[in-house]
Write an enzyme that holds these catalytic residues in place. Structure first.
Site, PDB file in Angstrom:
ATOM      1  CG  HIS A 131      -3.958  -1.527  -1.317  1.00  0.00           C
ATOM      2  ND1 HIS A 131      -5.132  -2.225  -1.558  1.00  0.00           N
ATOM      3  CD2 HIS A 131      -4.236  -0.668  -0.312  1.00  0.00           C
ATOM      4  CE1 HIS A 131      -6.067  -1.811  -0.717  1.00  0.00           C
ATOM      5  NE2 HIS A 131      -5.556  -0.861   0.047  1.00  0.00           N
TER       6      HIS A 131
ATOM      7  CG  MET B  58     -11.720  -2.598   5.456  1.00  0.00           C
ATOM      8  SD  MET B  58     -10.218  -2.213   4.514  1.00  0.00           S
ATOM      9  CE  MET B  58      -9.223  -1.324   5.721  1.00  0.00           C
TER      10      MET B  58
ATOM     11  N   GLY C 250      -8.862   4.288   7.237  1.00  0.00           N
ATOM     12  CA  GLY C 250      -8.601   5.716   7.378  1.00  0.00           C
ATOM     13  C   GLY C 250      -7.125   6.022   7.612  1.00  0.00           C
TER      14      GLY C 250
ATOM     15  N   GLY D 288       1.182  -2.002   4.112  1.00  0.00           N
ATOM     16  CA  GLY D 288       1.694  -0.635   3.962  1.00  0.00           C
ATOM     17  C   GLY D 288       2.980  -0.448   4.745  1.00  0.00           C
ATOM     18  CB  SER D 289       3.565   0.599   8.261  1.00  0.00           C
ATOM     19  OG  SER D 289       2.558  -0.237   8.799  1.00  0.00           O
TER      20      SER D 289
ATOM     21  CG  ASP E 162      -5.093   2.607   1.008  1.00  0.00           C
ATOM     22  OD1 ASP E 162      -6.045   1.804   0.983  1.00  0.00           O
ATOM     23  OD2 ASP E 162      -3.952   2.306   1.406  1.00  0.00           O
TER      24      ASP E 162
ATOM     25  CG  ASP F 252      -6.212  -2.658   3.443  1.00  0.00           C
ATOM     26  OD1 ASP F 252      -5.123  -2.407   3.977  1.00  0.00           O
ATOM     27  OD2 ASP F 252      -6.868  -1.829   2.763  1.00  0.00           O
ATOM     28  N   GLY F 253      -4.811  -4.075   6.477  1.00  0.00           N
ATOM     29  CA  GLY F 253      -4.674  -3.357   7.748  1.00  0.00           C
ATOM     30  C   GLY F 253      -3.914  -4.169   8.777  1.00  0.00           C
ATOM     31  N   GLY F 254      -2.751  -3.663   9.173  1.00  0.00           N
ATOM     32  CA  GLY F 254      -1.976  -4.307  10.234  1.00  0.00           C
ATOM     33  C   GLY F 254      -1.320  -5.611   9.831  1.00  0.00           C
TER      34      GLY F 254
ATOM     35  N   GLY G 256      -2.886   4.312   8.015  1.00  0.00           N
ATOM     36  CA  GLY G 256      -1.928   3.211   8.013  1.00  0.00           C
ATOM     37  C   GLY G 256      -1.378   3.005   9.419  1.00  0.00           C
ATOM     38  N   GLY G 257      -0.648   1.921   9.587  1.00  0.00           N
ATOM     39  CA  GLY G 257       0.071   1.699  10.839  1.00  0.00           C
ATOM     40  C   GLY G 257      -0.778   1.313  12.039  1.00  0.00           C
TER      41      GLY G 257
ATOM     42  CB  SER H 189      -0.891   0.013   1.252  1.00  0.00           C
ATOM     43  OG  SER H 189      -1.455   1.303   1.405  1.00  0.00           O
TER      44      SER H 189
ATOM     45  CG  HIS I 262      -9.252   0.342  -0.195  1.00  0.00           C
ATOM     46  ND1 HIS I 262      -8.631   0.176   1.027  1.00  0.00           N
ATOM     47  CD2 HIS I 262     -10.583   0.315   0.060  1.00  0.00           C
ATOM     48  CE1 HIS I 262      -9.541   0.045   1.971  1.00  0.00           C
ATOM     49  NE2 HIS I 262     -10.730   0.147   1.418  1.00  0.00           N
TER      50      HIS I 262
ATOM     51  CG  MET J 202     -11.297   3.576   2.173  1.00  0.00           C
ATOM     52  SD  MET J 202      -9.769   3.567   3.115  1.00  0.00           S
ATOM     53  CE  MET J 202      -8.591   3.514   1.757  1.00  0.00           C
TER      54      MET J 202
ATOM     55  CG  MET K  27      -8.218   7.307   2.572  1.00  0.00           C
ATOM     56  SD  MET K  27      -7.250   7.442   4.089  1.00  0.00           S
ATOM     57  CE  MET K  27      -6.545   5.796   4.164  1.00  0.00           C
TER      58      MET K  27
HETATM   59  C1  DX5 Z   1      -6.231   1.823   5.770  1.00  0.00           C
HETATM   60  C2  DX5 Z   1      -5.808   1.481   4.374  1.00  0.00           C
HETATM   61  C3  DX5 Z   1      -4.711   0.508   4.302  1.00  0.00           C
HETATM   62  C4  DX5 Z   1      -3.392   0.981   4.892  1.00  0.00           C
HETATM   63  C5  DX5 Z   1      -2.722  -0.232   5.461  1.00  0.00           C
HETATM   64  O1  DX5 Z   1      -7.431   2.513   5.725  1.00  0.00           O
HETATM   65  O2  DX5 Z   1      -6.915   0.922   3.659  1.00  0.00           O
HETATM   66  O3  DX5 Z   1      -4.496   0.041   2.979  1.00  0.00           O
HETATM   67  O4  DX5 Z   1      -2.545   1.608   3.986  1.00  0.00           O
HETATM   68  O5  DX5 Z   1      -1.599   0.165   6.157  1.00  0.00           O
HETATM   69  P1  DX5 Z   1      -0.840  -0.815   7.165  1.00  0.00           P
HETATM   70  O6  DX5 Z   1      -0.410  -2.024   6.384  1.00  0.00           O
HETATM   71  O7  DX5 Z   1       0.304   0.021   7.646  1.00  0.00           O
HETATM   72  O8  DX5 Z   1      -1.814  -1.178   8.261  1.00  0.00           O
HETATM   73 ZN    ZN Z   2      -6.473  -0.017   1.754  1.00  0.00          ZN
END
Ligand code: DX5
Ligand code: ZN
Length: 225
Positions: A37, A141, A146, A202-203, A39, A179-181, A148-149, A12, A70, A72, A41
């Site tokens: 990916h 999700m 909303g 992402g992170s 994002d 997606d997420g964490g 990352g991290g 991401s 993605h 949002m 928003m």
């Molecule tokens: C959060 C995003 C994710 C985000 C994931 O709303 O949809 O795609 O970038 O980031 P990590 O992998 O750091 O949780």
């Molecule tokens: Zn995402």
């Protein structure tokens, strides 16, 4: 899940260095990413604004990989043409953000794109029931969208398992994306074990403590340990 399923890694770019975005996208492409990916928003559906069409176009020019976009965005229908430019890109909308979900999904399919629907941690699988046969991807999700991290929500694993069983028993084609964490640890391993075949990270991929190739190697490697 079946052991032959190929697991796709989708870094991401939300976690990338935006001052060097093109190079970061090229680096992650060279390091073996399967999808990018992206994002988007809107500050309304989620409490954050990321970027829109112009940046997505710049990302697309930096890689030949399909973008996993993605959205949002509250009620994304009018904005869909801004993001449906390359046929190989996958378009994902949120069930909670689409008052006419069937129409939105159909529009994306008719435009020739793979289509996915995302559901928040608080949204039940049943919200997808009527569109599930049409989908290429369900995005579960594993954090509240909303930012990352954030930390992976472990209860989401059970949702992935139930969704996987439903898809298998009905003979549907949808792949499950999480997606997420997601890190190179139990979060990725257990998600795959539960039935996910697309991992967003992402992170875990763009960070200050390891290089992009090392992070990609770590993510891929943890799936086989
Ligand atoms: C959060 C995003 C994710 C985000 C994931 O709303 O949809 O795609 O970038 O980031 P990590 O992998 O750091 O949780
Ligand atoms: Zn995402």
């Amino acid at each position: 899940m079946t052991s032959e399923a190929r697991i796709l890694i989708a870094p991401s770019v939300l976690a990338a260095d935006f001052a060097d975005l093109g190079q970061q996208v090229r680096d992650v492409t060279d390091a073996g990413a399967d999808l990018i990916h992206v994002d988007v928003m809107d500050g309304r559906f989620v409490p954050n604004i990321s970027f829109g069409e112009v940046i997505v176009d710049a990302i697309r020019r930096s890689t030949d990989l399909p973008l996993n976009i993605h959205l949002m965005i509250h009620n994304p229908d009018d904005l869909l043409p801004c993001f449906m430019k390359a046929k190989s890109d996958q378009i994902l909308v949120h069930a909670e953000a689409c008052p006419h979900l069937h129409r939105t999904v159909t529009k994306i399919k008719e435009a020739g794109h793979q289509v996915g629907v995302a559901i928040n941690p608080g949204t039940p699988i049943s919200a997808l029931e009527e569109v599930l046969p049409l989908l290429d991807i369900v995005l579960v999700m594993t954090v509240n969208p909303g930012f990352g991290g954030q930390s992976f929500i472990p209860e989401a694993l059970d949702k992935v398992k139930r969704l996987y069983r439903t898809i298998q028993s009905q003979g549907y084609a949808a792949q499950i994306e999480v997606d997420g964490g997601i890190k190179a640890d139990w979060t990725a391993q257990d998600s795959v074990q539960a039935g996910a075949t697309i991992l967003v990270a992402g992170s875990a991929i763009f960070n200050n403590h390891e290089s992009i190739p090392d992070a990609m190697k770590g993510m891929r490697g943890c799936l086989f340990s």
